[in-house]
Design an enzyme around this catalytic site. Structure first.
Site, PDB file in Angstrom:
ATOM      1  N   GLY A  87       8.304 -33.131  15.067  1.00 52.00           N
ATOM      2  CA  GLY A  87       9.488 -33.991  14.793  1.00 52.00           C
ATOM      3  C   GLY A  87       9.690 -35.190  15.954  1.00 52.00           C
ATOM      4  N   GLU A 103       9.624 -40.751  14.444  1.00 52.39           N
ATOM      5  CA  GLU A 103      10.519 -41.074  13.313  1.00 52.39           C
ATOM      6  C   GLU A 103      10.042 -41.379  12.021  1.00 52.39           C
ATOM      7  OE1 GLU A 103      13.751 -42.134  14.430  1.00 52.39           O
ATOM      8  OE2 GLU A 103      13.325 -41.649  16.599  1.00 52.39           O
ATOM      9  N   ASP A 153      10.345 -49.492  20.725  1.00 49.74           N
ATOM     10  CA  ASP A 153      11.177 -48.955  21.498  1.00 49.74           C
ATOM     11  C   ASP A 153      10.691 -49.191  23.120  1.00 49.74           C
ATOM     12  OD1 ASP A 153      12.964 -46.721  22.424  1.00 49.74           O
ATOM     13  OD2 ASP A 153      11.165 -46.010  23.274  1.00 49.74           O
ATOM     14  N   LYS A 175      13.341 -51.599  25.895  1.00 51.39           N
ATOM     15  CA  LYS A 175      13.927 -51.055  27.147  1.00 51.39           C
ATOM     16  C   LYS A 175      13.502 -51.925  28.322  1.00 51.39           C
ATOM     17  CE  LYS A 175      13.775 -46.043  25.503  1.00 51.39           C
ATOM     18  NZ  LYS A 175      12.874 -45.027  25.294  1.00 51.39           N
ATOM     19  N   GLY A 221      16.559 -35.861  24.258  1.00 54.32           N
ATOM     20  CA  GLY A 221      17.099 -34.702  24.070  1.00 54.32           C
ATOM     21  C   GLY A 221      18.807 -35.114  23.756  1.00 54.32           C
TER      22      GLY A 221
END
Lengths: 341, 341
Positions: free
Chosen positions: A207, A210, A221, A225, A322
């Protein structure tokens, strides 16, 4: 001073924040003098509830867990976001709606609405910051509001606080970071002998990827950032297309074997270099020696090494994702903003 | 607001701070709005100079470098420390005199004199904090003064700022750190195959050991740091004799070989564990697996891993000593204190 908080977006992060606020109410008051009510909770799919005297957090969390909606509270409200902020008397907004890096919406409109009313904002949403950093900072300043975003890089690992506060007095000369957990997991597996396909499939099974894996694999991603960090540190006009970006799809088993033979590993490094004002931002797989502080960062862990004039090299390592770790980022933002007013 | 700074102690750290302040005057004003004059510089051996309108920092640094004294400034003053603080109109004291962990002096008296006058204090001196933490914190509070000490652990690596600020909202459950560079250098050499004697001699040749090496080898230095951290985090009454302390003198070549065979290394770990209020503080050589975040910290580098409820594990790595790195700790303290007033 009693803070009235709005939580916008009740996915994993927003819900984790509600849980932290509920669980730590007494501790936050005792340790930081932080007293609050959550007066508005808003989610596009799960409903919008408000009570200017404070919602029942236990009931909200329970309703989210059992029915995946907020309707169980019987506090439904409707209206334009700015009006809801007003009627719920909000003075701190926690924005955790899903990231859209192309439009920044709906978070961008929410953040603008709040800042223009002088409401402090904590956000974990990258889109608005990468697209409209300067505008949002100016809007905050103009209205005496604060804007914090510890959670956009490395979740609650306090990397942004370290850059802004812990390293105050230093010049940041260079940053090298592993700031995408999925790709680091894949490269770590490859270092342990897996092929790219095997490693990718394991990441998918766990998991970590995406639905559209390109955000990670093609390094969008970490590039977003890097844009936010570059703006924050150097005020530079930069967009994600200015980041020299290479993903990990072309890293082969053989590349990794050759790196290992040389006493090295391959990591997806997000970097910013400031050579006397000439700023270079990049994300690329890099062969680094095993003695490099980032070489031993394996799995979904994130880390960043900062090179400064006064201190040499400092590295911070911690979770990069998380629900609770990212909820903690927002909790830290709230305490930071409360401490400054 | 113009800050008037006193620098007490012109060894490596105090001199490095003067250099940083001199070099960064314009940058500190522009970036942080921090404007200052150094109005008092005091050293037991090198002299004491003062000018309430500001001393010439270039001249002071030059005098220290060329004559190892401050007499070149022609600004000599005499008097009791508290009176000197008054006449130099000091509002921030940087205390960097040599550490005496038995009496805390002369730093303890200097810090008390300053705090009782409402003067903010930054100190890198461990003795006063390990001996009189509660008294100093109370004195600061009573007089509306601030007390900061980023430099007492890990020099300018912002570990204390991370604990106090970056991890706000978290409960600190456990800390494990490598906070003594000399012993880590020796153990790293032993991991690479040296005997204890060989490693110790190399450390001595490189100037890493003190004249009396027992502060490091017998782990007094990290034990004192553990006392300060325990007081800061948990407000616990603790003295250095309460720390369960074992040095590295009995770690043998064979111990290290056996650890390596098990995929481990041996590190001198300083630890604090909080089991629901039952607090255990220790320093001891520990066999840790190579996957542990501290296993790859080699040489004179320091690192600490913090276990929290909200965030899991966060690690910070950086220099543990060095004149400029420790000067940076004091500069950070000054900016922190200025930002809060």
């Amino acid at each position: 001073m009693l803070r009235k908080i709005a939580v916008s977006g009740c996915g994993n992060v927003g819900t984790a924040l509600l849980e932290l606020l509920c669980e730590k109410r007494a501790e936050l008051k005792e340790k930081y003098g932080f007293e609050f009510e959550v007066t508005l909770i808003s989610d596009l799919f799960k409903g919008t509830v408000a009570d200017k005297n404070g919602l029942d957090l236990n009931a909200a969390i329970n309703s989210l867990h059992t029915t995946n909606s907020l309707t169980g509270l019987n506090k439904d409200v409707r209206g334009e976001f700015g009006e809801l902020l007003d009627s719920a008397e909000v003075n701190m907004l926690c924005e955790a709606t899903p990231t859209n890096v192309e439009t920044g919406e709906p978070a961008l409109s929410h953040i603008k609405a709040a800042l223009s009313k002088g409401i402090d904002v904590s956000t974990t949403v990258k889109g608005p910051l990468s697209l409209a950093y300067d505008e949002l900072v100016a809007l905050a300043k103009q209205n005496g509001a604060q804007l914090q975003f510890e959670g956009v890089v490395m979740s609650g690992t306090p990397f942004i606080t370290m850059l802004n506060h812990g390293l105050a007095g230093c010049r940041i000369l260079k940053i090298e970071g592993i700031i995408n957990g999925t790709t680091n997991f894949i490269l770590s597996k490859m270092y342990s002998g897996a092929s790219y396909e095997e490693a990718f499939n394991t990441a998918r099974e766990l998991g970590y990827t995406e639905t559209d894996p390109s955000g990670d694999i093609d390094a969008w991603d970490p590039a977003v950032k890097v844009v936010i960090l570059t703006k924050m540190l150097y005020g530079k006009e930069i967009s994600v297309s200015d980041v020299d970006r290479t993903g990990i799809a072309n890293v082969t088993f053989e590349d990794m074997e050759r790196a290992k033979e040389d006493g090295c590993t391959i990591k997806l490094i997000a970097g910013i270099e400031n050579n006397h004002g000439d700023i270079k931002a990049y994300v690329a797989p890099k062969k680094i020696p095993m003695t490099h502080p980032l070489a031993s960062i394996n799995g979904a862990i994130n880390a960043a090494t900062v090179y400064t004039d006064n201190l040499g090299t400092t590295t911070i390592i911690g979770p990069g994702a998380g629900r609770r770790a990212t909820g903690q980022a927002m909790l830290l933002d709230l305490l930071t903003m409360a401490g400054k007013k």
